[in-house]
Every structure is written in structure tokens, then in C-alpha cells.
Design a protein around this motif. Structure first.
Motif, PDB file in Angstrom:
ATOM      1  N   VAL A 137      10.962  -8.118  -1.467  1.00 33.21           N
ATOM      2  CA  VAL A 137      11.383  -8.804  -2.687  1.00 33.21           C
ATOM      3  C   VAL A 137      10.233  -8.837  -3.691  1.00 33.21           C
ATOM      4  CG1 VAL A 137      13.014 -10.274  -1.434  1.00 33.21           C
ATOM      5  CG2 VAL A 137      10.693 -11.096  -1.857  1.00 33.21           C
ATOM      6  N   ILE A 138      10.570  -9.161  -4.925  1.00 34.38           N
ATOM      7  CA  ILE A 138       9.566  -9.437  -5.953  1.00 34.38           C
ATOM      8  C   ILE A 138       9.399 -10.946  -5.975  1.00 34.38           C
ATOM      9  CG2 ILE A 138       8.952  -9.189  -8.381  1.00 34.38           C
ATOM     10  CD1 ILE A 138      10.939  -6.822  -8.511  1.00 34.38           C
ATOM     11  N   PHE A 163       7.942 -14.407  -7.227  1.00 38.70           N
ATOM     12  CA  PHE A 163       7.306 -15.233  -8.252  1.00 38.70           C
ATOM     13  C   PHE A 163       7.256 -16.700  -7.835  1.00 38.70           C
ATOM     14  CE2 PHE A 163       9.183 -11.910 -11.213  1.00 38.70           C
ATOM     15  CZ  PHE A 163       7.968 -11.329 -11.531  1.00 38.70           C
ATOM     16  N   CYS A 185      19.132 -14.395  -8.974  1.00 39.61           N
ATOM     17  CA  CYS A 185      17.898 -13.598  -8.907  1.00 39.61           C
ATOM     18  C   CYS A 185      17.615 -13.165  -7.468  1.00 39.61           C
ATOM     19  CB  CYS A 185      16.717 -14.403  -9.448  1.00 39.61           C
ATOM     20  SG  CYS A 185      16.725 -14.623 -11.235  1.00 39.61           S
ATOM     21  N   GLU A 186      17.819 -14.074  -6.532  1.00 34.72           N
ATOM     22  CA  GLU A 186      17.563 -13.726  -5.132  1.00 34.72           C
ATOM     23  C   GLU A 186      18.478 -12.613  -4.667  1.00 34.72           C
ATOM     24  OE1 GLU A 186      16.821 -15.886  -0.801  1.00 34.72           O
ATOM     25  OE2 GLU A 186      17.352 -17.093  -2.565  1.00 34.72           O
ATOM     26  N   LYS A 243      19.363 -10.211  -6.369  1.00 34.99           N
ATOM     27  CA  LYS A 243      18.800  -8.976  -6.931  1.00 34.99           C
ATOM     28  C   LYS A 243      17.423  -8.662  -6.344  1.00 34.99           C
ATOM     29  CE  LYS A 243      21.081  -9.005 -11.490  1.00 34.99           C
ATOM     30  NZ  LYS A 243      22.071 -10.075 -11.251  1.00 34.99           N
ATOM     31  N   VAL A 262      14.719 -10.903  -6.260  1.00 33.78           N
ATOM     32  CA  VAL A 262      13.650 -11.588  -6.989  1.00 33.78           C
ATOM     33  C   VAL A 262      13.659 -13.067  -6.587  1.00 33.78           C
ATOM     34  CG1 VAL A 262      12.662 -12.157  -9.243  1.00 33.78           C
ATOM     35  CG2 VAL A 262      13.891  -9.997  -8.922  1.00 33.78           C
ATOM     36  N   VAL A 317      12.403 -16.778  -7.301  1.00 30.23           N
ATOM     37  CA  VAL A 317      11.821 -17.634  -8.341  1.00 30.23           C
ATOM     38  C   VAL A 317      11.927 -19.087  -7.902  1.00 30.23           C
ATOM     39  CG1 VAL A 317      12.323 -16.030 -10.220  1.00 30.23           C
ATOM     40  CG2 VAL A 317      14.028 -17.744  -9.578  1.00 30.23           C
ATOM     41  N   GLU A 356       9.528  -5.362 -13.847  1.00 28.53           N
ATOM     42  CA  GLU A 356      10.884  -5.172 -13.335  1.00 28.53           C
ATOM     43  C   GLU A 356      11.468  -6.498 -12.861  1.00 28.53           C
ATOM     44  OE1 GLU A 356      14.463  -3.385 -11.925  1.00 28.53           O
ATOM     45  OE2 GLU A 356      13.005  -2.982 -13.518  1.00 28.53           O
ATOM     46  N   GLY A 357      10.651  -7.345 -12.233  1.00 22.51           N
ATOM     47  CA  GLY A 357      11.133  -8.646 -11.785  1.00 22.51           C
ATOM     48  C   GLY A 357      11.615  -9.506 -12.933  1.00 22.51           C
ATOM     49  N   LEU A 388      14.910  -8.295 -14.297  1.00 22.44           N
ATOM     50  CA  LEU A 388      16.043  -8.722 -13.475  1.00 22.44           C
ATOM     51  C   LEU A 388      16.358 -10.195 -13.697  1.00 22.44           C
ATOM     52  CD1 LEU A 388      15.139  -6.814 -10.183  1.00 22.44           C
ATOM     53  CD2 LEU A 388      17.043  -6.333 -11.743  1.00 22.44           C
ATOM     54  N   ILE A 389      15.334 -11.014 -13.920  1.00 15.51           N
ATOM     55  CA  ILE A 389      15.593 -12.418 -14.251  1.00 15.51           C
ATOM     56  C   ILE A 389      16.380 -12.505 -15.560  1.00 15.51           C
ATOM     57  CG2 ILE A 389      14.544 -14.636 -14.861  1.00 15.51           C
ATOM     58  CD1 ILE A 389      12.135 -13.862 -13.114  1.00 15.51           C
TER      59      ILE A 389
END
Length: 469
Positions: A105-106, A108, A419-420, A422, A424, A426, A456-457, A460-461
Motif C-alpha cells: 500500500v501507499i 500516509f 482510499c484503502e 485503492k 492508500v 490515510v 500517485e497516492g 488516488l485520494i
């Protein structure tokens, strides 16, 4: 799991296990060594990974087998309802910031720096040296190793002007991480049922510690430059509180850093009301530009109780921090620390001291700060480009996070789950508010792994935000 030579073995065996019957015997170690052209140690590592995943069980001297599913039965724990009674206090759920960082995952969301930003070589060498000393087996003094107390005191004294009496080693209490020190301070200086003035938004761990101590929180607003001292004065007078918890240096989550003028005004306010300032100085090692002087360096009257942590800048495994306090407050905090922990691991204290006194420590800090500044700027630029309807409160001069205000009416929970989905992770801002949130926010950590994926993250957000609004 790390990407190493055991990974292909694990992947192949997991595929085989998916179609194998429970109890089926896995190929022998010798067979796997021959098939994959690896060492027996690599095969054993793969088998241990499968055991940890609950897919395999080993029988010494016999072999490894596909684990059979166990028949579950419901447990009756109803008797505990009467034994426990109604909860005496409501402690918030674990913060999303503590959710593990997965490689797929990305991320943040995390509150800790990526491993690549840590002084790993210094830490490993320090652990190796410590193991050859008495620190590996001896019990340290309850206040901490004298040499480490002296280091913390010297760090604060170096920023203390000549007109102010600097703290000494006797004023320092080594604690098991910043959270342990904060909890001890709240028990000792505030107490259950009594009020504590606190910034809003603020560090979620302080909200948890207050709930654990049964402290009544009295929030005051705090923006990108800190709180309004007039509001603080009014709140202290109105609530009768005798303590104020704050993060003057790169506050989590807002990144705010108090100006010298604000620090003087807050210090004058707590002096006027006979109150304590509990100064959480967690981010002093993460100052990226300018000078950040703790409020504690301006005070020798015992009004400021200073917390300084090494956990995030040295390593998460080295949970070592310090509380610096003077007068009777010092003894009360020490009593709380002794009651809760007796003492902090001498091994961890020795490792922390070794790392921060090595010549390479300062070199590491300079390199780490340059890297963090680049990551911050990259993430801030991505927010500006891909989240045009959001508002970046400020670009912080230090710390680890950006604090982003989302458009009014945004459902932060839906945004987080979207987001998750996808890939990502957060952290929604709600958990940083000690009372109702004043708007939807995201806290984006720029010290996480893979900065090459930051743009990219954020894209996607932005795409997720468009979908839900």
C-alpha cells in the motif's frame, strides 16, 4: 514478510497447501533445498513463515504437515460482565496511526518514520556493544542511568539563555517512551476528575493518556501558529485548571511551531495562574528549518515540565524518553514512574545513550532532515495539484505531517475506506480532536515509505474525494 530468498518457497507452498488435504505432508527439507537451490536455513525460514501464518504445523523428527482446521466452539464469558461492571472510564480505540504499514500500500497514516530515515547502523552497533556490558543484565537506578540523565539535561541546557538557571541531571527522569512519561505527568500533576487544558486538535496519545488517568479535558482552539494566550488565560481562570498540555514545537497533527513571542506569552500566563505547562517536545529532532527552542529553556521556576522522546528519531524499538521537572513536581512524577514501571530497561537506556553520543548521530540528523524536507515539499506540491478543493493549513517547518482541511461536508470515514480500497492508507483527523471535530481533516505523514509513490497516492485520494462528493 521481507522480500528475500525464502519468499518463492513460501509462495509455492501456499499455492500447494490451498489444494492439499488437511494433514498432508509437505516435501522434506532436503527436497525443497534441491528444488529451489537454496540452503537448509532458507527452507527453515520459509517453513517458520508458514507456521506463523497458521498454515503448517511441524512435528520434530517427523516432518511438516498442512494444518487441519480446528473445530471452534462458542465460549461463554458472560460471567465477566458482573465481575468487571460498568467501565469507569472510556478509553478511545487504538489510533489508526498505529495500523501496521504493509508493503503493498501507499502509507500516509503512520506516526513513525520509515526505516530508511533511522540511524540503523548506529542502533545495531549500539545493541552489539551493549550486550557485552553490565547494562545487559543489571538493574538501573529508577531515575535513569546517570550518564543519560546528564545527556538530556545538557541538551536542554544548551538552549537555555544565561539569564535562566539551566536544569541539571538531578531534574531528569528517564521514562519508557513519551507516552509513559505523559501518563505519569497527568497522574502526578492533574489527577482523576480534575481539569486539564489542552490544545484542539492535539496528539491523540495525549487524549488516550487523559482518559486512562480519568482527567477532564478542557480544549482550546489551536491553529497553524499555536493557541491564543488570551483564550488560554480565560480558560485557566474559568475551569480552575492548573495544567496545560501543549506541543510548542511542530505540533502533531498541525505542524504548528510557536513563535518566541507566543512562548513568552504562554509562559507568563501559566505563571500568573500558578499552573504547569506540560511541554511535549517530541519533534525537536525533526526541525527542518530555523531554530526551535523549547519553552522549558525559558523557565527556571518549575512551571514547565518538559518531555523529550528518542523513540521516533532513534528507533521504535528503543522506547526511551525523559521528563525534566523541578521542585516537588519532580518527586511526584518520579513516584508515579516508579509505581508504574519501577525502572526503565538499562539495556535500552545504554543503547539510546550510545547512539546519541556517537559522532555519526549529528551527521545522521543532518542527512535525515534534508530527506524529510524533500519529502515534505514533494507531498505538499502533490496536495496542491491533486487536492484542489482541500486546504493545506500550512507547510510546517518540522515534524512529520501535513494537516489538510477537506471540503465542508466531507465524510472522512467514507474517504478513508475508499482510499484503502485503492491501496492508500490515510488517517482521518477526527481522532486528533478532544471534543467534536470542527471540520473534516486528513493527517498525511511524509516520513513514510516509498516517497516515489507520494504523488500517485495523493492523486488516488483526490479521485476518491471526487467520487464521494
Amino acid at each position: 514478510m521481507n522480500d528475500d530468498s525464502s519468499t518463492p518457497i513460501v509462495d509455492e507452498l501456499r499455492t500447494w497447501i490451498a489444494t492439499a488435504a488437511p494433514g498432508a505432508r509437505l516435501p522434506s527439507t532436503r527436497t525443497l533445498v534441491r528444488q529451489h537451490e537454496v540452503s537448509p536455513l532458507t527452507v527453515q525460514k520459509a517453513l517458520r513463515s508458514l507456521v506463523a501464518l497458521g498454515l503448517v504445523e511441524t512435528r520434530p523428527g517427523v516432518g511438516s504437515f498442512v494444518r487441519a482446521p480446528r473445530t471452534s466452539r462458542p465460549h461463554d464469558f458472560g460471567w465477566q460482565t458482573a465481575a468487571l461492571g460498568t467501565p469507569r472510564r472510556q478509553i478511545p480505540a487504538q489510533s489508526r496511526a498505529l495500523q501496521p504499514v504493509r508493503h503493498d500500500v501507499i502509507a500516509f497514516h503512520s506516526g513513525y518514520p520509515d526505516r530508511g530515515l533511522l540511524p540503523e547502523r548506529l542502533v545495531r552497533s549500539a545493541f552489539a556493544r551493549m550486550a557485552r556490558t553490565d547494562a545487559a543484565v543489571a538493574r538501573p537506578p529508577s531515575s535513569g542511568l546517570p550518564e543519560l540523565q546528564s545527556w538530556f539535561a545538557a541538551e536542554l541546557a544548551a538552549m537555555t539563555p544565561a539569564s535562566v538557571s539551566a536544569p541539571g541531571p538531578q531534574d531528569v527522569i528517564v521514562v519508557p517512551g513519551n507516552q509513559g512519561g505523559l501518563t505519569a505527568c497527568l497522574h502526578a500533576l492533574v489527577g482523576a476528575g480534575r481539569p486539564l487544558v489542552i490544545e484542539s486538535p492535539t496528539y491523540w496519545g495525549a487524549i488516550h493518556a487523559a482518559a486512562q488517568a480519568g482527567v477532564q479535558l478542557v480544549p482550546i482552539p489551536s491553529g497553524p501558529h499555536g493557541p491564543d494566550p488570551d483564550v488560554l488565560a480565560d480558560t485557566l481562570a474559568r475551569s480552575g485548571a492548573r495544567a496545560f498540555y501543549a506541543q510548542p514545537t511542530h505540533a502533531n497533527p498541525t505542524g504548528a511551531r510557536w513563535s518566541p513571542q507566543l512562548a513568552d506569552a504562554v509562559l507568563a500566563t501559566v505563571r500568573q495562574h500558578g499552573a504547569f505547562l506540560i511541554e511535549d517536545d517530541w519533534a525537536s529532532d525533526f526541525t527542518l528549518s530555523g531554530e526551535a527552542t523549547p519553552v522549558a529553556a525559558r523557565d527556571d521556576g518549575g512551571h514547565v515540565v518538559h518531555l523529550r522522546s528518542l523513540t521516533k528519531s532513534v528507533a521504535p524499538s528503543v522506547r526511551v524518553a525523559a521528563v525534566t521537572a523541578r521542585g516537588p513536581a519532580h518527586e511526584r512524577i518520579l513516584t508515579e514512574v516508579r509505581a508504574a514501571n519501577m525502572y526503565v530497561s538499562g539495556a535500552l537506556q545504554a543503547v539510546a545513550l550510545d547512539v546519541v553520543t556517537q559522532p555519526g548521530w549529528r551527521t545522521h540528523l543532518r542527512s535525515m532532515r534534508r530527506e524529510l524536507a524533500d519529502r515534505r515539499d514533494l507531498l505538499a506540491a502533490a496536495v496542491g495539484e491533486h487536492l484542489p478543493t482541500a486546504h493545506l493549513t500550512a507547510v510546517p517547518t518540522g515534524g512529520l505531517n501535513l494537516w489538510v482541511r477537506l471540503p465542508d461536508g466531507t465524510d472522512a470515514a467514507r474517504l478513508t475506506s475508499g482510499c484503502e480500497a485503492k491501496g492508500v492508507l490515510v488517517a482521518p483527523g477526527d481522532e486528533w480532536f478532544p471534543a467534536e471535530p470542527v471540520g473534516a481533516h486528513l493527517r498525511l505523514n511524509y516520513s513514510g515509505p516509498n516517497p516515489g509513490a507520494f504523488v500517485e497516492g495523493v492523486r488516488l485520494i483526490g479521485a476518491t474525494l471526487d467520487e464521494i462528493t
